[in-house]
Design an enzyme around this catalytic site. Structure first.
Site: not given
Length: 383
Positions: A97, A208, A350-352
């Site tokens: 990210v 997240d 995830g993570e963005g």
């Protein structure tokens, strides 16, 4: 706070949308030649109540982190401590990210809304600090009520300490959260949205972190859409067939135990959600109330988006689906929300990360309305 935020969410501005469609018809391009980008820009005009809508910049990624009591059921092969360790990696600038955020010029705010294990107090840098910024200061731990103007600095990942509790309870045994705890997490998300927008953010991106968080996501999606757990549960970080079958059974058992009512989104979040899911729902609601677009990442984000839509159906107007996660629940959730993802690359990190990759698409859609000449202005003949 939740009630006033929901009350501030309004339907799309039809006049602004009509103006955007009319403008597209006068730009130096064949009508409809930009495909889905045209409708996206129209939607964003309707959200902003202006044509053209503001450029969606600067961008701010908000990564909400929490842990999950259901991890005790063996739904993930990763130890729960990895959540806290990855926060250290985010703050050191060494995660995917961070790489994508630097490429996009987006700021990164990490919010501890419910991490179970202590966070690293002095995370070791994964990169030479000089590679991040010529004089990048150390990551700051911020009180969520006192974000400074540098919060949108893309060179400095920041940590907001806003823990509601140290991880959820095991929802195969009892409710994951009390209603008050779920509400506190939702309101944390709203507050973060307000603070980032007040600092100047033109678009919010969901992020997240939480080992085991695809299990509550699958359960939330099944609860809100009515889909079977087989169609909402994926392999998360990569589990084998026996663990996958067990994970589906865990989701099914939670739904049977709690019978969550989709008409009561706070109750659903409390029964089977996670603190990061609830906070992300709040972020989305906060952005919608401020007429600011929110670019959704993967399955965790879209499960939270279902909760936001249950709180306030018009909040969907603020949502842009960044990508289609490889997790099957993401497709079920997007279908329920009526959102088409901008990209589909088989991502499941995830993570963005997926939202960041989709960000230039959103910016390009709006920039067309700002910068492309009309046929009259350019002296180009129409057909």
């Amino acid at each position: 706070m939740l009630e006033t935020t929901i009350a501030a969410i309004r339907p799309a501005d039809e006049a602004a949308m009509a103006a955007a469609r009319e403008l597209h018809g006068r730009l130096t391009k064949p009508a409809g030649s930009l495909g889905a980008l045209e409708e996206l820009s129209v939607r964003l005009a309707g959200l902003a109540g202006a044509c053209p809508p503001p450029l969606p910049e600067p961008a701010a990624v908000a990564i909400f982190a929490g842990d999950h009591g259901v991890h005790a059921q063996g739904v993930s092969p990763w130890p729960q401590e990895v959540t806290a360790q990855m926060i250290g990696n985010f703050l050191a600038g060494g995660a995917v990210v961070n790489a994508f955020a630097r490429q996009a010029g987006a700021s990164v705010t990490v919010v501890d809304v419910g991490v179970a294990t202590p966070l690293p107090t002095d995370p070791a840098p994964a990169l030479d600090p000089a590679a991040l910024s010529p004089a990048a200061p150390d990551p700051a731990v911020l009180d969520p009520a006192v974000l400074d103007p540098a919060v949108l600095d893309p060179a400095v990942p920041r940590l907001v300490a806003a823990s509601v509790r140290r991880g959820t309870r095991d929802f195969t045994v009892t409710a994951a959260l009390t209603r008050d705890e779920a509400l506190a997490a939702v309101q944390t998300g709203i507050r973060i949205a307000d603070e980032l927008i007040d600092a100047g953010a033109g678009i919010l991106l969901t992020g997240d972190m939480g080992i085991g968080n695809t299990t509550p996501a699958a359960t939330l999606i099944a609860a809100f859409t009515g889909a079977d757990p087989l169609d909402t549960t994926g392999r998360g970080t990569g589990i084998d067939d026996p663990t996958y079958a067990h994970k589906v059974a865990v989701v099914r058992a939670a739904l049977t135990r709690h019978t969550p009512d989709p008409a009561d989104p706070l109750g659903v979040l409390a029964a089977v959600g996670g603190l990061e899911h609830a906070a992300l729902a709040g972020l989305i609601l906060g952005a919608a109330a401020r007429r600011t677009p929110v670019l959704l990442d993967g399955v965790i984000a879209v499960s939270a988006a279902l909760a936001a839509a249950a709180f306030a159906p018009d909040s969907v107007r603020a949502m842009v689906a960044g990508h289609r996660s490889a997790e099957p629940g993401a497709t079920a959730a997007l279908r329920h929300l009526g959102l088409d993802p901008l990209i589909d690359l088989g991502l499941r990190l995830g993570e963005g990360t997926g939202a960041l990759l989709a960000l230039p698409v959103v910016t390009g859609a709006v920039r067309v309305l700002h910068e492309v000449a009309t046929f009259d202005a350019a002296g180009v003949a129409e057909k």
